[in-house]
Design a protein around this motif. Sequence first.
Motif, PDB file in Angstrom:
ATOM      1  N   GLY A 122       0.802  -1.219   0.000  1.00 55.20           N
ATOM      2  CA  GLY A 122       0.000   0.000   0.000  1.00 55.20           C
ATOM      3  C   GLY A 122       0.833   1.264   0.000  1.00 55.20           C
ATOM      4  N   LEU A 123       2.086   1.176  -0.469  1.00 50.49           N
ATOM      5  CA  LEU A 123       2.997   2.320  -0.462  1.00 50.49           C
ATOM      6  C   LEU A 123       3.469   2.631  -1.883  1.00 50.49           C
ATOM      7  CD1 LEU A 123       5.195   1.211   2.583  1.00 50.49           C
ATOM      8  CD2 LEU A 123       3.333   2.890   2.617  1.00 50.49           C
ATOM      9  N   TYR A 124       4.072   3.803  -2.051  1.00 48.59           N
ATOM     10  CA  TYR A 124       4.660   4.168  -3.339  1.00 48.59           C
ATOM     11  C   TYR A 124       5.703   5.259  -3.129  1.00 48.59           C
ATOM     12  CZ  TYR A 124       2.149   8.652  -3.850  1.00 48.59           C
ATOM     13  OH  TYR A 124       1.688   9.937  -3.692  1.00 48.59           O
ATOM     14  N   TYR A 125       6.511   5.500  -4.184  1.00 47.42           N
ATOM     15  CA  TYR A 125       7.516   6.562  -4.162  1.00 47.42           C
ATOM     16  C   TYR A 125       6.964   7.723  -4.973  1.00 47.42           C
ATOM     17  CZ  TYR A 125      11.911   9.035  -4.964  1.00 47.42           C
ATOM     18  OH  TYR A 125      12.890   9.998  -5.031  1.00 47.42           O
ATOM     19  N   ALA A 126       6.819   8.897  -4.362  1.00 43.59           N
ATOM     20  CA  ALA A 126       6.035   9.990  -4.939  1.00 43.59           C
ATOM     21  C   ALA A 126       6.654  10.702  -6.138  1.00 43.59           C
ATOM     22  CB  ALA A 126       5.686  11.006  -3.856  1.00 43.59           C
ATOM     23  N   PRO A 127       7.937  11.094  -6.134  1.00 49.08           N
ATOM     24  CA  PRO A 127       8.451  11.840  -7.298  1.00 49.08           C
ATOM     25  C   PRO A 127       8.311  11.045  -8.595  1.00 49.08           C
ATOM     26  CG  PRO A 127       9.960  12.039  -5.449  1.00 49.08           C
ATOM     27  CD  PRO A 127       8.945  11.010  -5.063  1.00 49.08           C
ATOM     28  N   ASP A 128       7.686  11.655  -9.596  1.00 48.07           N
ATOM     29  CA  ASP A 128       7.347  10.916 -10.816  1.00 48.07           C
ATOM     30  C   ASP A 128       7.710  11.685 -12.079  1.00 48.07           C
ATOM     31  OD1 ASP A 128       5.446  12.886 -10.361  1.00 48.07           O
ATOM     32  OD2 ASP A 128       3.800  11.730 -11.212  1.00 48.07           O
ATOM     33  N   PRO A 129       9.010  11.846 -12.372  1.00 46.26           N
ATOM     34  CA  PRO A 129       9.370  12.494 -13.635  1.00 46.26           C
ATOM     35  C   PRO A 129       8.783  11.733 -14.810  1.00 46.26           C
ATOM     36  CG  PRO A 129      11.256  11.327 -12.682  1.00 46.26           C
ATOM     37  CD  PRO A 129      10.186  11.332 -11.643  1.00 46.26           C
ATOM     38  N   SER A 130       8.600  12.424 -15.931  1.00 41.60           N
ATOM     39  CA  SER A 130       8.020  11.771 -17.112  1.00 41.60           C
ATOM     40  C   SER A 130       8.847  10.580 -17.559  1.00 41.60           C
ATOM     41  CB  SER A 130       7.892  12.778 -18.257  1.00 41.60           C
ATOM     42  OG  SER A 130       6.953  13.781 -17.931  1.00 41.60           O
ATOM     43  N   SER A 131      10.134  10.608 -17.229  1.00 41.86           N
ATOM     44  CA  SER A 131      11.038   9.521 -17.606  1.00 41.86           C
ATOM     45  C   SER A 131      11.046   8.391 -16.586  1.00 41.86           C
ATOM     46  CB  SER A 131      12.461  10.071 -17.754  1.00 41.86           C
ATOM     47  OG  SER A 131      12.896  10.651 -16.524  1.00 41.86           O
ATOM     48  N   GLN A 132      10.097   8.365 -15.645  1.00 40.86           N
ATOM     49  CA  GLN A 132      10.173   7.414 -14.535  1.00 40.86           C
ATOM     50  C   GLN A 132      10.198   5.941 -14.944  1.00 40.86           C
ATOM     51  OE1 GLN A 132       5.472   7.727 -13.187  1.00 40.86           O
ATOM     52  NE2 GLN A 132       6.989   7.354 -11.659  1.00 40.86           N
ATOM     53  N   PRO A 133       9.684   5.539 -16.126  1.00 39.39           N
ATOM     54  CA  PRO A 133       9.832   4.129 -16.496  1.00 39.39           C
ATOM     55  C   PRO A 133      11.263   3.742 -16.847  1.00 39.39           C
ATOM     56  CG  PRO A 133       7.961   5.129 -17.637  1.00 39.39           C
ATOM     57  CD  PRO A 133       8.760   6.238 -17.042  1.00 39.39           C
ATOM     58  N   VAL A 134      12.143   4.749 -17.069  1.00 40.90           N
ATOM     59  CA  VAL A 134      13.524   4.430 -17.464  1.00 40.90           C
ATOM     60  C   VAL A 134      14.584   5.159 -16.644  1.00 40.90           C
ATOM     61  CG1 VAL A 134      13.023   3.760 -19.841  1.00 40.90           C
ATOM     62  CG2 VAL A 134      13.402   6.163 -19.320  1.00 40.90           C
ATOM     63  N   SER A 135      14.284   6.323 -16.102  1.00 42.02           N
ATOM     64  CA  SER A 135      15.311   7.084 -15.381  1.00 42.02           C
ATOM     65  C   SER A 135      15.642   6.414 -14.052  1.00 42.02           C
ATOM     66  CB  SER A 135      14.865   8.529 -15.148  1.00 42.02           C
ATOM     67  OG  SER A 135      13.756   8.587 -14.273  1.00 42.02           O
ATOM     68  N   THR A 136      16.886   6.560 -13.624  1.00 42.66           N
ATOM     69  CA  THR A 136      17.351   5.883 -12.416  1.00 42.66           C
ATOM     70  C   THR A 136      17.411   6.836 -11.234  1.00 42.66           C
ATOM     71  OG1 THR A 136      19.640   6.291 -13.079  1.00 42.66           O
ATOM     72  CG2 THR A 136      18.671   4.172 -13.718  1.00 42.66           C
ATOM     73  N   LEU A 137      17.386   6.261 -10.039  1.00 43.61           N
ATOM     74  CA  LEU A 137      17.353   7.068  -8.823  1.00 43.61           C
ATOM     75  C   LEU A 137      18.630   7.871  -8.628  1.00 43.61           C
ATOM     76  CD1 LEU A 137      14.909   7.268  -6.953  1.00 43.61           C
ATOM     77  CD2 LEU A 137      14.877   5.164  -8.236  1.00 43.61           C
ATOM     78  N   GLY A 138      19.765   7.337  -9.080  1.00 43.90           N
ATOM     79  CA  GLY A 138      21.003   8.100  -8.970  1.00 43.90           C
ATOM     80  C   GLY A 138      20.919   9.404  -9.734  1.00 43.90           C
TER      81      GLY A 138
END
Length: 458
Positions: A122-138
């Motif tokens: 029931g949790l998620y990570y909020a920041p959602d750049p448009s590139s979120q399917p491919v961009s990395t957390l670093g």
Amino acid sequence: MGFLEELKALLPGRVLTREAEIAPYESDALTAFRKRPLAVVLPQEKGEVVQVVRLCHRHGVPFVARGSGTSLSGGSLPVEGGIVLALNRMNRILKLDPAARIAVVEPGVVNLEVSRQAAPFGLYYAPDPSSQPVSTLGGNVAFNSGGAHCLKYGMTANHVLGLEVVTPEGEVVRLGGESLEGVGPDLHGFFVGTEGLLGVAVEITLRLLPKPEAYHTLLAAYESLERAGEAVSLIIQRGLLPGAIEIMDRLAIEAAEKAVRAGYPQAEALLIVELEGPKEEVAAEAQVLEEVIRESGAYAVRVAASEAERQAIWKGRKAAFSAVGRLSPDYLVQDGVVPRSRLGEALREIGRLSQAFGLRVANVFHAGDGNLHPLVLYDGKKPGELERAEALAGEILKLCVRLGGSLTGEHGIGVEKKAYMPEMFAQEDLLAMERVKAILDPKGLANRGKVLPEVVRG
């Protein structure tokens, strides 16, 4: 033994030097800039990053950390004579603690994967750049990435609790921790958004949030971009704080429809507003939002009646950047911020600049916090057109600063915008930034040549 020989001995079979191997790393998503690195290194764990950075420090070889290469400012452009630390193989979620609502990840973990792994709890990570399917957390950490929902939830910096960082000298330091309440100076907050100038994040502790109980996603069509911009101010004035407020203009709408067939109406501008939270709260806010949209002069309104319809609305918006490639052989994605109250003024001026330079501009942006993303369309095969596009993009940046905004909302400065830093910062401020860099990276090895304009170093 020379530098490359030592490097290959450290990571056998994971040092790329042949032309065909390193070609994909010559640029990031800002393809107008290209540099060939000396080598590309593929570490698989933290200890290898430490060893490589220490080797670079000993030999005075500059390095650039890179994930998926989605940077739109040339932030992960290679440094000539330097190496690229490609961190995609460091893609493990090291810890996911639902009780503490945290995730500890390596820098190569893809943004959206955190939410996928947290969803069963029931949790998620909020920041959602448009590139979120491919961009990395670093990369998200390096550029303090935002996204459509940063109006309500903030940027990456608001969701990073701790970092383990390899400094430019190869020392491993831990900044912050796992608690929301830190003790002492906010050193991890200081590191977020420094674009790789101060080292490499090899472990990231993220704050997770409970998934919203309900959503209310509304799409409104307007006869002008200015009217849509004015509607944003009305929404905020009425006391609403939506999870997201986005605007797309006619060109962006046309591109998105051709690419993903989101079912958007024909309009000069579309406004997407998403309310989220407890059911009762969302229901009450939806009534207020309906009144505001009616008062704002929208001529067509659609409310998502299902999760599938909601996703269709967002699919068009998230595809907008890449979809513009259907309208033009080349384009520059700009990124600046203006105060919400001056959105209409900014959009009118961008329209005037577009006509003056003879280049089309597609507008798609995070309207809630005034983060503009004008896409300047050009044809690189036509002599002088790239230079004209860059000049137009530069005028838009100057406009943002002049109206009381900033040079970037989330894409960073990189190489693309560093010449415009004096527009926003006094010489003394830039010298102070340079001194911090020089103290923490005396040899200037970490992402050399980015962010700070050469005039300061001179």
